[in-house]
Design a protein around this motif. Sequence first.
Motif, mmCIF file in Angstrom:
data_model
loop_
_atom_site.group_PDB
_atom_site.id
_atom_site.type_symbol
_atom_site.label_atom_id
_atom_site.label_comp_id
_atom_site.label_asym_id
_atom_site.label_seq_id
_atom_site.Cartn_x
_atom_site.Cartn_y
_atom_site.Cartn_z
ATOM 1 N N GLY A 102 -24.753 -14.864 14.877
ATOM 2 C CA GLY A 102 -25.291 -14.750 16.229
ATOM 3 C C GLY A 102 -24.202 -14.906 17.276
ATOM 4 N N HIS A 117 -26.746 -19.616 25.992
ATOM 5 C CA HIS A 117 -27.752 -18.788 25.325
ATOM 6 C C HIS A 117 -27.263 -18.453 23.915
ATOM 7 C CE1 HIS A 117 -30.445 -17.622 28.772
ATOM 8 N NE2 HIS A 117 -29.440 -18.199 29.395
ATOM 9 N N TYR A 118 -28.209 -18.351 23.003
ATOM 10 C CA TYR A 118 -27.876 -17.995 21.621
ATOM 11 C C TYR A 118 -28.746 -16.831 21.182
ATOM 12 C CZ TYR A 118 -27.099 -18.336 16.578
ATOM 13 O OH TYR A 118 -26.782 -18.067 15.275
ATOM 14 N N GLN A 119 -28.092 -15.736 20.789
ATOM 15 C CA GLN A 119 -28.809 -14.562 20.299
ATOM 16 C C GLN A 119 -28.537 -14.424 18.805
ATOM 17 O OE1 GLN A 119 -27.777 -10.889 22.221
ATOM 18 N NE2 GLN A 119 -29.337 -9.703 21.158
ATOM 19 N N ARG A 121 -28.649 -13.210 14.748
ATOM 20 C CA ARG A 121 -28.760 -12.027 13.893
ATOM 21 C C ARG A 121 -29.014 -12.549 12.475
ATOM 22 N NH1 ARG A 121 -24.054 -11.069 16.768
ATOM 23 N NH2 ARG A 121 -22.810 -11.612 14.936
ATOM 24 N N SER A 181 -35.715 -16.489 26.045
ATOM 25 C CA SER A 181 -34.420 -16.560 25.368
ATOM 26 C C SER A 181 -34.283 -17.925 24.710
ATOM 27 C CB SER A 181 -33.269 -16.345 26.357
ATOM 28 O OG SER A 181 -33.290 -17.356 27.359
ATOM 29 N N ASN A 182 -33.318 -18.021 23.790
ATOM 30 C CA ASN A 182 -32.971 -19.304 23.177
ATOM 31 C C ASN A 182 -31.804 -19.886 23.961
ATOM 32 O OD1 ASN A 182 -34.760 -19.006 20.789
ATOM 33 N ND2 ASN A 182 -33.361 -17.341 20.258
ATOM 34 N N ARG A 232 -25.514 -7.415 21.966
ATOM 35 C CA ARG A 232 -25.979 -8.279 23.048
ATOM 36 C C ARG A 232 -26.824 -7.509 24.055
ATOM 37 N NH1 ARG A 232 -21.319 -11.751 25.563
ATOM 38 N NH2 ARG A 232 -21.291 -12.391 23.383
#
Length: 335
Positions: A102, A117-119, A121, A181-182, A232
Amino acid sequence: MNTVNKLYAKALSQYAERAGLAISPTLLKMVDQQSRLPLALLDQLWDACCQTSKDPLVGLRIGLELQPGHLDSAGLLLMTCTTLGEALEQLTEVAPIVGGGGDFTLVRQKAGKAAVHYQPRLAKRQAERVEAALAAILNLGRWASGDSFTASEFRFMHEPLASRENYSRLLGVKACFQSESNALVFSEEQLALPLVQANNSLHTYLRHLTDRTLAELGCQSLSAETQRLIERYPRWGKDRIAVEMSLSGRHLNRKLAEEGYSFKSLRDSTLHRLALERLQGQDKLVDIADALGFSDESAFAKAFRRWTGTSPAKLRRRLSDEDNHSPSALDEGAN
């Protein structure tokens, strides 16, 4: 890119040992034998930890126990920064050394707020691993600042895995769920907090080391940076991505061609991978299409057939059938 540093994986296996979790010796041996693990192997380790633990907040506990050394040279680099803000900015660059699961982004918000923020995968245990990632930021921020760092709230996109009271008791911070969002949110003024282990000369040495490691991982090539931006911002086209990189769309294509790529091929391969990962979750197809920047579900299905020769709905059913009826790769290897 889709690999994980062994030291981070060891943090999980060490937690499992302390907590008395029954993890397969075969799996632990596979983890121990590699300097960098395929992300799929870490998926198995996370799944095993969560399955054998009776604690729904096992991800939070693992994150809160993470130490700088578990992040390899990246963790040591961050600890030697001058301020918390500098460390969080560099986290977004060096996180691939830890793993390719991520992306972190530091965002300065309105009303004097900031957020990491953490996105993700991630194919398995996404909720638990998102909680671990953000809890680790809280823990490392407290540790690096001599316990001066405080957060105002956690934001999670998933539903709570336990009661909100249990989250508050464990974190000491408000937790919000089903957010857009995280993120870990805190006051912007805390970006200026000094770090207790700041060391300019050591930091310079570690920065050279991490840059070399990133180059070895292929994280500094233009194609790799393009892929990260597509991941992203999947809605963005070539020209918008190019602007973010201070290039024109034509120049971006020329530079990518020198590396043997085109923007279209990178976008297709990146969206294909993101689609496969999301299809293993519970999101509706229309929501996956929207998240990946397609105009509607039909456009997503058309692109997916071009990539795989089948529809996303059929592939999801096949993946579900395999999960329900097939032994895991680990079980097959053990038999």
